[in-house]
Design an enzyme around this catalytic site. Sequence first.
Site, PDB file in Angstrom:
ATOM      1  N   THR A  43       0.878  -1.182   0.000  1.00  0.00           N
ATOM      2  CA  THR A  43       0.000   0.000   0.000  1.00  0.00           C
ATOM      3  C   THR A  43       0.909   1.223   0.000  1.00  0.00           C
ATOM      4  OG1 THR A  43      -0.049   0.100   2.398  1.00  0.00           O
ATOM      5  CG2 THR A  43      -1.760  -1.212   1.330  1.00  0.00           C
ATOM      6  N   GLU A  48      -5.544  -4.193  -1.021  1.00  0.00           N
ATOM      7  CA  GLU A  48      -5.878  -5.323  -0.144  1.00  0.00           C
ATOM      8  C   GLU A  48      -6.952  -6.228  -0.733  1.00  0.00           C
ATOM      9  OE1 GLU A  48      -5.380  -2.220   0.779  1.00  0.00           O
ATOM     10  OE2 GLU A  48      -4.594  -2.056   2.825  1.00  0.00           O
ATOM     11  N   LYS A  58     -15.994  15.877  10.442  1.00  0.00           N
ATOM     12  CA  LYS A  58     -16.958  15.704  11.531  1.00  0.00           C
ATOM     13  C   LYS A  58     -17.311  17.072  12.102  1.00  0.00           C
ATOM     14  CE  LYS A  58     -15.670  11.009  12.482  1.00  0.00           C
ATOM     15  NZ  LYS A  58     -14.664  10.120  13.012  1.00  0.00           N
ATOM     16  N   TRP A 108     -21.515  13.879   9.992  1.00  0.00           N
ATOM     17  CA  TRP A 108     -20.424  13.649   9.045  1.00  0.00           C
ATOM     18  C   TRP A 108     -20.711  14.372   7.731  1.00  0.00           C
ATOM     19  CZ3 TRP A 108     -19.063   7.686   9.324  1.00  0.00           C
ATOM     20  CH2 TRP A 108     -18.608   7.406  10.620  1.00  0.00           C
TER      21      TRP A 108
HETATM   22  P1  ADP Z   1      -3.204   3.432  -2.098  1.00  0.00           P
HETATM   23  O1  ADP Z   1      -3.885   3.348  -0.758  1.00  0.00           O
HETATM   24  O2  ADP Z   1      -1.902   2.767  -2.145  1.00  0.00           O
HETATM   25  O3  ADP Z   1      -3.320   4.770  -2.731  1.00  0.00           O
HETATM   26  P2  ADP Z   1      -5.263   1.774  -3.168  1.00  0.00           P
HETATM   27  O4  ADP Z   1      -5.619   1.607  -4.577  1.00  0.00           O
HETATM   28  O5  ADP Z   1      -5.111   0.549  -2.367  1.00  0.00           O
HETATM   29  O6  ADP Z   1      -3.960   2.565  -3.168  1.00  0.00           O
HETATM   30  O7  ADP Z   1      -6.308   2.756  -2.497  1.00  0.00           O
HETATM   31  C1  ADP Z   1      -7.570   2.274  -2.184  1.00  0.00           C
HETATM   32  C2  ADP Z   1      -8.436   3.393  -1.722  1.00  0.00           C
HETATM   33  O8  ADP Z   1      -8.721   4.310  -2.775  1.00  0.00           O
HETATM   34  C3  ADP Z   1      -9.797   2.924  -1.266  1.00  0.00           C
HETATM   35  O9  ADP Z   1      -9.770   2.421   0.041  1.00  0.00           O
HETATM   36  C4  ADP Z   1     -10.625   4.203  -1.397  1.00  0.00           C
HETATM   37  O10 ADP Z   1     -10.436   5.055  -0.284  1.00  0.00           O
HETATM   38  C5  ADP Z   1     -10.007   4.880  -2.599  1.00  0.00           C
HETATM   39  N1  ADP Z   1     -10.844   4.629  -3.777  1.00  0.00           N
HETATM   40  C6  ADP Z   1     -10.639   3.724  -4.736  1.00  0.00           C
HETATM   41  N2  ADP Z   1     -11.595   3.810  -5.685  1.00  0.00           N
HETATM   42  C7  ADP Z   1     -12.441   4.784  -5.311  1.00  0.00           C
HETATM   43  C8  ADP Z   1     -13.644   5.352  -5.861  1.00  0.00           C
HETATM   44  N3  ADP Z   1     -14.141   4.965  -7.027  1.00  0.00           N
HETATM   45  N4  ADP Z   1     -14.248   6.332  -5.165  1.00  0.00           N
HETATM   46  C9  ADP Z   1     -13.734   6.769  -4.002  1.00  0.00           C
HETATM   47  N5  ADP Z   1     -12.617   6.287  -3.441  1.00  0.00           N
HETATM   48  C10 ADP Z   1     -11.963   5.311  -4.077  1.00  0.00           C
END
Ligand code: ADP
Length: 540
Positions: free
Chosen positions: A185, A329, A437, A442
């Site tokens: 990540t 993940e 918040k 929220w």
């Molecule tokens: P990193 O955390 O390494 O940037 P990830 O691809 O694992 O890469 O990130 C995942 C996160 O990206 C998700 O948990 C979410 O918060 C965000 N995310 C992914 N796709 C979307 C989407 N379509 N809309 C909003 N948030 C998104």
Amino acid sequence: MIQHMQNFPLRVSEIIDYAALQHPDRKIFGRSIEGPIIETNWRDIQKDAKKFAAALIDLGVIKGDVVGVMAWNTPRQLSVWYGIPGAGAVNHTLNPRLFADQLVYIINHAEDRFLMVDFDLLPIIEDIIDQLTTVEKIIVMTDRSHMPDSKINDLLCYEELIADQPDDFNWITGDENEACGICYTSGTTGDPKGVVYTHRSNTLHALSAVAPDMLDVSSNDRIMPVVPLFHANGWSIAYAAPMVGASMVMPGRDMTPVGLFEMLELGVTFTAAVPTIWMQMLQHLDDNNLRLPTLERVIIGGASCPRSVIDKFQTKYGVQVLHAWGMTEMSPLGTVCSFKPEVMALDHEGRLDVQGTVGHAPFMINLKITDDAGNDLPWDGESQGRLLTKGAAVVQRYHKSDTDAVDADGWFDTGDVATINTNGYVRITDRSKDVIKSGGEWISSIELENCAVGHPLVAEAAAIGIPHPKWDERPILVIVAAGQKPDVAEIMALMVNKFAKWQLPDDIIFMDEIPHTATGKISKLLLRQKLADQGYELPP
Ligand code: ADP
């Protein structure tokens, strides 16, 4: 009762073998790192993968060894993608945009024995080589004539390494639960965490990804992954495409709209990238009066995709948008906004409303939302809660951690906040650490941002909560203008129609640039720091 069905291990080598056997001549185009656009096919990709696997064995690779790969999306990268697990090793994707400290950390943590690198990225490795504790050899992914001068003495040349190897190497076999790949990540909130995919999880994930209600890809498609393979398991595309025998276009390192458009013109029907790439592309198409005659579908995810982008792609350019959500993940796809019959039945605006959600989950991904006490919340489209998941391709435990990343019932907390409606469509309202918040309620930063980006002069927007003595936090909007500065009153007017008064930002400020993470997302952490450094205070 004794059963007599075959025990057929789900190994990713089966995927490339299938493509080479059933779709050998399907074209693969790619912009090479050396410059020209080249053409190959699944037969030759598989042959090179076999040669490379044989070369790795000659180098002394044994089962479970980790091979780091820092490379752009090229046909060569596809051979490496299959050569590494085909040799029984683990493919560790490396993002060249990570900070040097993070790269050192993840390469040492994963204990990479070999590093593969595109020649233009070698300087990144040169800068950190002295701190790498486990790397024995570096393989530069090019031919002899393009090998760069380097302070590293004993670099290996990829094309030389594979030249005399047999192209009928027998893949290393084994249990389907053996490690196949590892992706970290991005570590915006601490040390990066490693997710180790297995042969089985990658195969099952790709199987579910190609389904009609997910990516809906087939051998009639020509797929271009703009999203780099080093980002979140490459959105599974390097598995999904050969699994269905699709043709591919690999765009190389040129991510400019001009460069990508040239590749789209090779007959791409399906493509994938984060929203920022498509915002720039749409601008380029508009400015130059260009069309997208072959493109049918585009999957957009990684961050929330503004309605304006979806609408323009569909109405002006005739390209269907699949808004998707997922994470490293989850291998990474979680949901895709394809249309169930209930959505098909809606009119244009109704469908667009639904496309503001990230869609629904496929088979093998279970989802639920819970409140802070862990109670399940109803799927009513209103109740916001933590989004949890369970599935065949969801992480159980981070690499080398002593404890599971899931709760006692096996649920993984995604860190996202969402609603789910009666049709199972998920709306991501925030990351739990970014939700604003205010007075016990929220406010969704994503919804504020998407609304602001609807203004034609807003290039990018970030909503964050600023500490407030009475309300706990109050939202402000930070905006990057698209050329000319937009009128604050106009942006506010857009918001007033969509949000309750208490949800509106207390301030709108402009910046030349908003900080991003290595995966191209807005870094709220760095943005908060930047505002604190500037001594920012809420207006009275
Ligand atoms: P990193 O955390 O390494 O940037 P990830 O691809 O694992 O890469 O990130 C995942 C996160 O990206 C998700 O948990 C979410 O918060 C965000 N995310 C992914 N796709 C979307 C989407 N379509 N809309 C909003 N948030 C998104």
